[in-house]
Design a protein around this motif. Structure first.
Motif, PDB file in Angstrom:
ATOM      1  N   ALA A  10       3.992   4.171   8.211  1.00 23.27           N
ATOM      2  CA  ALA A  10       2.876   3.984   7.293  1.00 23.27           C
ATOM      3  C   ALA A  10       2.269   2.613   7.513  1.00 23.27           C
ATOM      4  CB  ALA A  10       3.344   4.135   5.853  1.00 23.27           C
ATOM      5  N   ARG A  11       1.390   2.523   8.475  1.00 18.40           N
ATOM      6  CA  ARG A  11       0.811   1.237   8.832  1.00 18.40           C
ATOM      7  C   ARG A  11      -0.599   1.478   9.316  1.00 18.40           C
ATOM      8  NH1 ARG A  11       0.727  -4.176   8.027  1.00 18.40           N
ATOM      9  NH2 ARG A  11       0.031  -5.259   9.884  1.00 18.40           N
ATOM     10  N   PRO A  12      -1.598   0.656   8.902  1.00 14.53           N
ATOM     11  CA  PRO A  12      -2.961   0.884   9.357  1.00 14.53           C
ATOM     12  C   PRO A  12      -3.133   0.619  10.838  1.00 14.53           C
ATOM     13  CG  PRO A  12      -2.817  -1.115   8.050  1.00 14.53           C
ATOM     14  CD  PRO A  12      -1.482  -0.431   7.971  1.00 14.53           C
ATOM     15  N   VAL A 148       6.701  -9.474   2.438  1.00  9.99           N
ATOM     16  CA  VAL A 148       8.049  -9.808   2.917  1.00  9.99           C
ATOM     17  C   VAL A 148       8.495  -8.742   3.917  1.00  9.99           C
ATOM     18  CG1 VAL A 148      10.455 -10.207   2.264  1.00  9.99           C
ATOM     19  CG2 VAL A 148       8.609 -10.930   0.723  1.00  9.99           C
ATOM     20  N   PRO A 149       8.642  -9.105   5.198  1.00  6.94           N
ATOM     21  CA  PRO A 149       9.138  -8.149   6.194  1.00  6.94           C
ATOM     22  C   PRO A 149      10.652  -8.023   6.089  1.00  6.94           C
ATOM     23  CG  PRO A 149       8.720 -10.262   7.252  1.00  6.94           C
ATOM     24  CD  PRO A 149       8.329 -10.425   5.799  1.00  6.94           C
ATOM     25  N   CYS A 150      11.147  -6.799   6.134  1.00 10.12           N
ATOM     26  CA  CYS A 150      12.580  -6.550   5.938  1.00 10.12           C
ATOM     27  C   CYS A 150      13.097  -5.532   6.944  1.00 10.12           C
ATOM     28  CB  CYS A 150      12.843  -5.981   4.535  1.00 10.12           C
ATOM     29  SG  CYS A 150      12.454  -7.082   3.168  1.00 10.12           S
ATOM     30  N   TYR A 165       4.751  -5.671  -0.005  1.00  8.69           N
ATOM     31  CA  TYR A 165       3.651  -6.627  -0.165  1.00  8.69           C
ATOM     32  C   TYR A 165       2.934  -6.443  -1.498  1.00  8.69           C
ATOM     33  CZ  TYR A 165       0.368  -2.880   1.201  1.00  8.69           C
ATOM     34  OH  TYR A 165      -0.366  -1.717   1.255  1.00  8.69           O
ATOM     35  N   ARG A 166       2.271  -7.494  -1.925  1.00  9.13           N
ATOM     36  CA  ARG A 166       1.488  -7.471  -3.147  1.00  9.13           C
ATOM     37  C   ARG A 166       0.139  -6.830  -2.840  1.00  9.13           C
ATOM     38  NH1 ARG A 166       2.622 -11.012  -7.532  1.00  9.13           N
ATOM     39  NH2 ARG A 166       0.536 -10.429  -8.247  1.00  9.13           N
ATOM     40  N   ILE A 185       3.828  -0.709   0.260  1.00  8.28           N
ATOM     41  CA  ILE A 185       4.910  -0.477   1.215  1.00  8.28           C
ATOM     42  C   ILE A 185       4.321  -0.051   2.558  1.00  8.28           C
ATOM     43  CG2 ILE A 185       6.837   1.052   1.826  1.00  8.28           C
ATOM     44  CD1 ILE A 185       7.595   1.203  -1.077  1.00  8.28           C
ATOM     45  N   HIS A 186       4.760  -0.700   3.621  1.00  8.28           N
ATOM     46  CA  HIS A 186       4.596  -0.225   4.993  1.00  8.28           C
ATOM     47  C   HIS A 186       6.005   0.025   5.532  1.00  8.28           C
ATOM     48  CE1 HIS A 186       0.704  -2.826   5.266  1.00  8.28           C
ATOM     49  NE2 HIS A 186       0.403  -1.587   4.902  1.00  8.28           N
ATOM     50  N   LEU A 187       6.176   1.047   6.353  1.00 13.91           N
ATOM     51  CA  LEU A 187       7.515   1.286   6.897  1.00 13.91           C
ATOM     52  C   LEU A 187       7.462   2.021   8.215  1.00 13.91           C
ATOM     53  CD1 LEU A 187       9.275   4.383   5.428  1.00 13.91           C
ATOM     54  CD2 LEU A 187       6.988   3.758   4.660  1.00 13.91           C
ATOM     55  N   LEU A 188       8.537   1.888   8.958  1.00 15.53           N
ATOM     56  CA  LEU A 188       8.761   2.705  10.140  1.00 15.53           C
ATOM     57  C   LEU A 188      10.244   2.974  10.256  1.00 15.53           C
ATOM     58  CD1 LEU A 188      10.083   1.015  12.809  1.00 15.53           C
ATOM     59  CD2 LEU A 188       7.875  -0.119  12.643  1.00 15.53           C
TER      60      LEU A 188
END
Length: 267
Positions: A10-12, A148-150, A165-166, A185-188
């Motif tokens: 989920a990332r542009p 915050v990347p996790c 992220y905010r 939320i962005h994720l992979l």
């Protein structure tokens, strides 16, 4: 995660897509297809073999290892998100899951390898030298804590990458009726073995629960998968999100997905 790609990515995208016909959301009922800093009080994760070569980190293409962001503690870097690094593990149907803030020196090789997976690269567009991934991570770590990347660590094994992220402080807020403290939320999902079996939706639900539990001021968790990415939309719906609207973002036409603290009455 597009068509037969990855469990959710989920990332542009960074390139403008044609405006063609949008996929009807009835397709979201298809099952999902294939898609740092050490937290205070927790020991280092055993990521042996995943350290980036020192000469790469010192290369001219990337910032020096010792930056202001690298010297901060996870809690200090994450105040805008209620200290993601201190949230701790949470139980999921797949096992104990932990969001661990990224440490570039430790995690660059692992995240860089994921970014060069074709299923991920199609959405994140960070394939190439690890210096590209390093710059991406350091830009976030050098910010004021609004993203915050996790690493997502499942049963002690790093297997996914997340950005919490905010959304209300992000450019995304110009494209939907943002509310204070909306959290995005962005994720992979990093490896083939973890994709295509519903793991993404289970972890996404757990992380959304975690955000709402640890951030009392936050009433909504939001995401913006590509509208044509029916598998990603299905994953968010399976995780308790609802479709809010379509939005023309600078890089894509997106489906705005929302997970409410109090379930919305859709009747």
């Amino acid at each position: 995660m597009q068509g037969q790609s990855a469990d959710p990515v989920a990332r542009p995208r960074r390139t403008r897509r044609p405006r063609g016909h949008a996929v009807r959301l009835r397709h979201h009922r298809q099952p999902p297809v294939l898609l740092n800093r050490r937290p205070i009080g927790h020991p280092p994760l055993p990521f042996s073999g995943e350290h980036a070569p020192p000469d790469l980190l010192r290369g001219a293409a990337v910032a020096p290892v010792e930056t202001a962001a690298d010297s901060r503690t996870p809690c200090a870097a994450s105040d805008l998100l209620d200290r993601v690094g201190s949230w701790g593990p949470t139980a999921t149907p797949a096992g104990m899951f932990h969001l661990v803030p990224v440490q570039v020196e430790r995690d660059l090789c692992l995240v860089g390898r994921w970014m060069n997976d074709p299923a991920v690269a199609a959405f994140w567009e960070l394939a190439g030298p690890w210096s590209m991934t390093a710059r991406h991570l350091r830009r976030q770590l050098a910010d004021d804590g609004r993203s915050v990347p996790c690493l997502g660590v499942l049963e002690g094994r790093p297997m996914s990458y997340w950005e919490i992220y905010r959304a209300d402080l992000d450019p995304l807020a110009c494209h939907y009726p943002a509310r204070p403290h909306d959290t995005g939320i962005h994720l992979l999902i990093g490896g083939d073995a973890d994709r295509g079996r519903g793991l993404g939706s289970r972890l996404l639900r757990a992380v959304a629960d975690l955000v709402l539990d640890r951030r009392p001021a936050c009433a909504r968790v939001v995401a913006e998968p590509d509208l044509r990415n029916t598998a990603s939309i299905a994953t968010f719906l399976s995780a308790g999100f609802r479709f809010l609207a379509e939005a023309d973002l600078p890089t894509k036409r997106a489906a705005l997905m929302v997970r409410d603290r109090v379930p919305c009455d859709l009747s």
